[in-house]
Design a protein around this motif. Structure first.
Motif, short mmCIF file in Angstrom:
data_model
loop_
_atom_site.label_atom_id
_atom_site.label_comp_id
_atom_site.label_asym_id
_atom_site.label_seq_id
_atom_site.Cartn_x
_atom_site.Cartn_y
_atom_site.Cartn_z
N PHE A 1 0.84 -1.20 0.00
CA PHE A 1 0.00 0.00 0.00
C PHE A 1 0.87 1.25 0.00
O PHE A 1 0.69 2.16 0.79
CB PHE A 1 -0.93 0.03 1.20
N ARG A 2 1.83 1.28 -0.91
CA ARG A 2 2.79 2.37 -0.98
C ARG A 2 2.90 2.86 -2.41
O ARG A 2 3.02 2.07 -3.34
CB ARG A 2 4.14 1.86 -0.48
N SER A 3 2.88 4.17 -2.60
CA SER A 3 2.91 4.72 -3.95
C SER A 3 4.31 5.01 -4.46
O SER A 3 4.50 5.20 -5.66
CB SER A 3 2.08 5.99 -4.02
N ASP A 4 5.30 5.05 -3.58
CA ASP A 4 6.65 5.36 -4.03
C ASP A 4 7.67 4.42 -3.39
O ASP A 4 7.35 3.63 -2.51
CB ASP A 4 7.01 6.82 -3.73
N ASP A 5 8.91 4.51 -3.86
CA ASP A 5 9.98 3.70 -3.31
C ASP A 5 10.36 4.20 -1.92
O ASP A 5 10.01 5.31 -1.52
CB ASP A 5 11.21 3.78 -4.23
N VAL A 6 11.09 3.39 -1.19
CA VAL A 6 11.56 3.77 0.14
C VAL A 6 12.95 4.38 -0.01
O VAL A 6 13.86 3.74 -0.54
CB VAL A 6 11.61 2.54 1.08
N ARG A 7 13.10 5.62 0.44
CA ARG A 7 14.39 6.32 0.36
C ARG A 7 14.89 6.59 1.77
O ARG A 7 14.16 7.15 2.59
CB ARG A 7 14.23 7.62 -0.42
N ILE A 8 16.13 6.18 2.00
CA ILE A 8 16.73 6.30 3.32
C ILE A 8 18.02 7.10 3.20
O ILE A 8 18.90 6.74 2.40
CB ILE A 8 17.05 4.90 3.90
N ALA A 9 18.14 8.16 3.98
CA ALA A 9 19.39 8.91 4.00
C ALA A 9 20.50 8.00 4.51
O ALA A 9 20.34 7.32 5.52
CB ALA A 9 19.26 10.14 4.88
N ARG A 10 21.59 7.97 3.79
CA ARG A 10 22.71 7.10 4.17
C ARG A 10 23.22 7.42 5.57
O ARG A 10 23.61 6.54 6.32
CB ARG A 10 23.82 7.27 3.13
N SER A 11 23.15 8.69 5.95
CA SER A 11 23.62 9.11 7.27
C SER A 11 22.74 8.58 8.40
O SER A 11 23.17 8.54 9.55
CB SER A 11 23.70 10.63 7.34
N SER A 12 21.50 8.17 8.10
CA SER A 12 20.62 7.67 9.15
C SER A 12 20.73 6.16 9.36
O SER A 12 20.12 5.62 10.28
CB SER A 12 19.16 8.05 8.86
N ILE A 13 21.52 5.48 8.53
CA ILE A 13 21.69 4.02 8.69
C ILE A 13 22.65 3.77 9.84
O ILE A 13 23.81 4.16 9.80
CB ILE A 13 22.21 3.38 7.39
N ARG A 14 22.12 3.14 10.89
CA ARG A 14 22.93 2.85 12.08
C ARG A 14 23.59 1.48 11.99
O ARG A 14 24.78 1.35 12.19
CB ARG A 14 22.06 2.95 13.33
N THR A 15 22.80 0.43 11.69
CA THR A 15 23.36 -0.92 11.56
C THR A 15 22.66 -1.66 10.42
O THR A 15 21.51 -1.37 10.10
CB THR A 15 23.19 -1.75 12.84
#
Length: 145
Positions: free
Chosen positions: A24-38
């Motif tokens: 139920f999602r209209s777009d891709d999931v975008r994650i800022a590289r700086s927010s990736i912890r593990t």
């Protein structure tokens, strides 16, 4: 199966039309590289699901796709059967605290996140980055002390 694209600023989880509909999602999931912890690899993604489905599809043991709400926030989940998966814990992301994806490219993602992508403007498949098909530089390590 999702496609994982990475550049110097973000990780993009590219969803197929079917995955978008089931999540139920209209777009891709975008994650800022700086927010990736593990980034953790797992053989059983089902043990990493927490909370309840807020938006998406769920057939126990078969598929879980969409947003799961827990006490601390929301997770994006795209799990199929008992396939290898990657669990990405986030810190400071506006939308999700965790992303759980079944993918056979978890090791490639871990390796690609350790590299600096030379072409900052273009997203590249994590498999191409990890195998050296795309020019990269090792991420400088911080001296201990």
């Amino acid at each position: 199966m999702v496609t994982l694209l990475l550049d110097s600023t973000q990780l993009e989880v590219v969803l197929s039309a079917t995955e978008r509909a089931l999540a139920f999602r209209s777009d891709d999931v975008r994650i800022a590289r700086s927010s990736i912890r593990t980034v953790q690899l797992t053989d059983d993604a089902w043990t990493w699901l927490r909370g309840v489905r807020a938006r998406g599809s769920h057939v126990p043991g078969v598929l879980a796709m969409g947003t799961w709400k827990a006490a601390g926030g929301s997770d994006f989940v795209l799990v199929r059967r008992r396939q290898p998966a990657v669990v990405i814990d986030l810190d400071g992301d506006a939308e999700f605290q965790r992303v759980v994806l079944t993918t056979r490219h978890g090791t490639a993602l871990q390796q690609a996140l350790r590299l600096e992508v030379e072409a900052e403007d273009e997203l590249a498949d994590v498999v191409d980055l990890a195998t050296g098909a795309i020019q990269t530089h090792p991420t400088p390590t911080q001296p201990e002390g």
